[in-house]
Motif scaffolding. Sequence first.
Motif, PDB file in Angstrom:
ATOM      1  N   TYR A  38      85.424  29.537   5.166  1.00  0.00           N
ATOM      2  CA  TYR A  38      85.050  29.606   3.748  1.00  0.00           C
ATOM      3  C   TYR A  38      83.818  28.738   3.532  1.00  0.00           C
ATOM      4  O   TYR A  38      83.743  27.617   4.018  1.00  0.00           O
ATOM      5  N   LYS A  39      82.865  29.269   2.816  1.00  0.00           N
ATOM      6  CA  LYS A  39      81.623  28.547   2.533  1.00  0.00           C
ATOM      7  C   LYS A  39      81.635  28.077   1.082  1.00  0.00           C
ATOM      8  O   LYS A  39      81.811  28.874   0.159  1.00  0.00           O
ATOM      9  N   ALA A  40      81.467  26.776   0.886  1.00  0.00           N
ATOM     10  CA  ALA A  40      81.457  26.196  -0.457  1.00  0.00           C
ATOM     11  C   ALA A  40      80.277  26.741  -1.246  1.00  0.00           C
ATOM     12  O   ALA A  40      79.177  26.915  -0.713  1.00  0.00           O
ATOM     13  N   ARG A  41      80.536  27.039  -2.536  1.00  0.00           N
ATOM     14  CA  ARG A  41      79.502  27.629  -3.380  1.00  0.00           C
ATOM     15  C   ARG A  41      79.352  26.826  -4.664  1.00  0.00           C
ATOM     16  O   ARG A  41      80.226  26.060  -5.038  1.00  0.00           O
ATOM     17  N   ASP A  42      78.241  27.036  -5.323  1.00  0.00           N
ATOM     18  CA  ASP A  42      77.964  26.374  -6.592  1.00  0.00           C
ATOM     19  C   ASP A  42      76.829  27.134  -7.259  1.00  0.00           C
ATOM     20  O   ASP A  42      76.250  28.046  -6.663  1.00  0.00           O
ATOM     21  N   ILE A  43      76.538  26.772  -8.495  1.00  0.00           N
ATOM     22  CA  ILE A  43      75.379  27.347  -9.171  1.00  0.00           C
ATOM     23  C   ILE A  43      74.399  26.226  -9.469  1.00  0.00           C
ATOM     24  O   ILE A  43      74.780  25.061  -9.534  1.00  0.00           O
ATOM     25  N   ASP A  44      73.155  26.572  -9.625  1.00  0.00           N
ATOM     26  CA  ASP A  44      72.140  25.623 -10.055  1.00  0.00           C
ATOM     27  C   ASP A  44      72.188  25.640 -11.580  1.00  0.00           C
ATOM     28  O   ASP A  44      71.559  26.482 -12.220  1.00  0.00           O
ATOM     29  N   PHE A  45      72.964  24.719 -12.162  1.00  0.00           N
ATOM     30  CA  PHE A  45      73.249  24.754 -13.591  1.00  0.00           C
ATOM     31  C   PHE A  45      71.979  24.658 -14.431  1.00  0.00           C
ATOM     32  O   PHE A  45      71.809  25.404 -15.398  1.00  0.00           O
ATOM     33  N   ALA A  46      71.084  23.747 -14.080  1.00  0.00           N
ATOM     34  CA  ALA A  46      69.874  23.547 -14.882  1.00  0.00           C
ATOM     35  C   ALA A  46      69.031  24.820 -14.933  1.00  0.00           C
ATOM     36  O   ALA A  46      68.578  25.236 -16.006  1.00  0.00           O
ATOM     37  N   SER A  47      68.838  25.451 -13.795  1.00  0.00           N
ATOM     38  CA  SER A  47      68.049  26.690 -13.765  1.00  0.00           C
ATOM     39  C   SER A  47      68.765  27.825 -14.482  1.00  0.00           C
ATOM     40  O   SER A  47      68.138  28.608 -15.189  1.00  0.00           O
ATOM     41  N   ALA A  48      70.082  27.900 -14.315  1.00  0.00           N
ATOM     42  CA  ALA A  48      70.850  28.956 -14.975  1.00  0.00           C
ATOM     43  C   ALA A  48      70.784  28.801 -16.491  1.00  0.00           C
ATOM     44  O   ALA A  48      70.609  29.779 -17.220  1.00  0.00           O
ATOM     45  N   LEU A  49      70.890  27.566 -16.971  1.00  0.00           N
ATOM     46  CA  LEU A  49      70.807  27.320 -18.415  1.00  0.00           C
ATOM     47  C   LEU A  49      69.406  27.628 -18.931  1.00  0.00           C
ATOM     48  O   LEU A  49      69.250  28.256 -19.982  1.00  0.00           O
ATOM     49  N   GLN A  50      68.416  27.221 -18.190  1.00  0.00           N
ATOM     50  CA  GLN A  50      67.029  27.495 -18.590  1.00  0.00           C
ATOM     51  C   GLN A  50      66.776  28.997 -18.669  1.00  0.00           C
ATOM     52  O   GLN A  50      66.173  29.482 -19.627  1.00  0.00           O
ATOM     53  N   ASN A  51      67.251  29.740 -17.693  1.00  0.00           N
ATOM     54  CA  ASN A  51      67.080  31.199 -17.702  1.00  0.00           C
ATOM     55  C   ASN A  51      67.846  31.840 -18.853  1.00  0.00           C
ATOM     56  O   ASN A  51      67.348  32.755 -19.504  1.00  0.00           O
ATOM     57  N   ALA A  52      69.068  31.365 -19.099  1.00  0.00           N
ATOM     58  CA  ALA A  52      69.885  31.931 -20.172  1.00  0.00           C
ATOM     59  C   ALA A  52      69.250  31.668 -21.535  1.00  0.00           C
ATOM     60  O   ALA A  52      69.224  32.553 -22.391  1.00  0.00           O
ATOM     61  N   VAL A  53      68.733  30.471 -21.737  1.00  0.00           N
ATOM     62  CA  VAL A  53      68.091  30.140 -23.017  1.00  0.00           C
ATOM     63  C   VAL A  53      66.808  30.950 -23.186  1.00  0.00           C
ATOM     64  O   VAL A  53      66.514  31.443 -24.277  1.00  0.00           O
ATOM     65  N   ALA A  54      66.070  31.124 -22.099  1.00  0.00           N
ATOM     66  CA  ALA A  54      64.836  31.906 -22.175  1.00  0.00           C
ATOM     67  C   ALA A  54      65.117  33.361 -22.540  1.00  0.00           C
ATOM     68  O   ALA A  54      64.311  34.012 -23.198  1.00  0.00           O
ATOM     69  N   LYS A  55      66.281  33.846 -22.135  1.00  0.00           N
ATOM     70  CA  LYS A  55      66.658  35.221 -22.453  1.00  0.00           C
ATOM     71  C   LYS A  55      67.455  35.303 -23.744  1.00  0.00           C
ATOM     72  O   LYS A  55      68.088  36.313 -24.017  1.00  0.00           O
ATOM     73  N   GLY A  56      67.488  34.237 -24.501  1.00  0.00           N
ATOM     74  CA  GLY A  56      68.205  34.251 -25.765  1.00  0.00           C
ATOM     75  C   GLY A  56      69.700  34.109 -25.609  1.00  0.00           C
ATOM     76  O   GLY A  56      70.453  34.594 -26.420  1.00  0.00           O
ATOM     77  N   GLY A  57      70.149  33.446 -24.532  1.00  0.00           N
ATOM     78  CA  GLY A  57      71.582  33.231 -24.327  1.00  0.00           C
ATOM     79  C   GLY A  57      72.311  34.441 -23.803  1.00  0.00           C
ATOM     80  O   GLY A  57      73.519  34.488 -23.812  1.00  0.00           O
ATOM     81  N   GLN A  58      71.577  35.442 -23.319  1.00  0.00           N
ATOM     82  CA  GLN A  58      72.221  36.672 -22.880  1.00  0.00           C
ATOM     83  C   GLN A  58      72.345  36.767 -21.375  1.00  0.00           C
ATOM     84  O   GLN A  58      72.558  37.820 -20.831  1.00  0.00           O
ATOM     85  N   GLY A  59      72.225  35.669 -20.689  1.00  0.00           N
ATOM     86  CA  GLY A  59      72.405  35.694 -19.240  1.00  0.00           C
ATOM     87  C   GLY A  59      71.101  35.420 -18.520  1.00  0.00           C
ATOM     88  O   GLY A  59      70.033  35.542 -19.087  1.00  0.00           O
ATOM     89  N   GLY A  60      71.221  35.055 -17.268  1.00  0.00           N
ATOM     90  CA  GLY A  60      70.050  34.718 -16.488  1.00  0.00           C
ATOM     91  C   GLY A  60      69.802  35.699 -15.383  1.00  0.00           C
ATOM     92  O   GLY A  60      70.645  36.486 -15.018  1.00  0.00           O
ATOM     93  N   GLY A  61      68.636  35.639 -14.852  1.00  0.00           N
ATOM     94  CA  GLY A  61      68.271  36.484 -13.734  1.00  0.00           C
ATOM     95  C   GLY A  61      68.423  35.700 -12.452  1.00  0.00           C
ATOM     96  O   GLY A  61      69.064  34.658 -12.416  1.00  0.00           O
ATOM     97  N   PRO A  62      67.813  36.172 -11.381  1.00  0.00           N
ATOM     98  CA  PRO A  62      67.924  35.464 -10.118  1.00  0.00           C
ATOM     99  C   PRO A  62      67.247  34.100 -10.177  1.00  0.00           C
ATOM    100  O   PRO A  62      66.233  33.934 -10.839  1.00  0.00           O
ATOM    101  N   LEU A  63      67.821  33.136  -9.491  1.00  0.00           N
ATOM    102  CA  LEU A  63      67.281  31.786  -9.473  1.00  0.00           C
ATOM    103  C   LEU A  63      66.424  31.563  -8.248  1.00  0.00           C
ATOM    104  O   LEU A  63      66.621  32.179  -7.208  1.00  0.00           O
ATOM    105  N   SER A  64      65.513  30.629  -8.360  1.00  0.00           N
ATOM    106  CA  SER A  64      64.778  30.217  -7.175  1.00  0.00           C
ATOM    107  C   SER A  64      65.671  29.244  -6.412  1.00  0.00           C
ATOM    108  O   SER A  64      66.546  28.602  -6.988  1.00  0.00           O
ATOM    109  N   THR A  65      65.454  29.124  -5.121  1.00  0.00           N
ATOM    110  CA  THR A  65      66.314  28.267  -4.315  1.00  0.00           C
ATOM    111  C   THR A  65      65.914  26.810  -4.494  1.00  0.00           C
ATOM    112  O   THR A  65      64.776  26.493  -4.789  1.00  0.00           O
TER     113      THR A  65
END
Length: 141
Positions: A38-65
Amino acid sequence: MIGKLDDYLRFNETALSLRAQRQEVLASNIANADTPNYKARDIDFASALQNAVAKGGQGGGPLSTTAKAHYPNGAADGKALADGTPVLYRTITQGAVDGNTVEMDTERTQFADNALRYEAGISMINHQIRELMTAIQSGGQ
């Protein structure tokens, strides 16, 4: 009028939604601590929030690594959160013989930190609602 209320609450609503989804990913890591390969996973919260806010809170697109071990502009095993935020593999600091990359100390720390920040987000929304209620109640006098 309703649109302005939505805009007023959107940032904290989006942050809480992402925190809840991140908590599920972290809980999954903890639950699979003894699962071979099993490989531990996580999200990049700061980038995900930034993308979601940029899209008006409707979700984010792919993140940069953010680390070399992350898949470039994609999700671990093609998985993503409900809003499209990719779930990335965590960087391995100490591997296990069975191929599992979950480090319980890291997971517990991240889980507790995320839970604390979730509670802070709830406090912020409660404060915003109290401010709105004060404005509504004093507006009629």
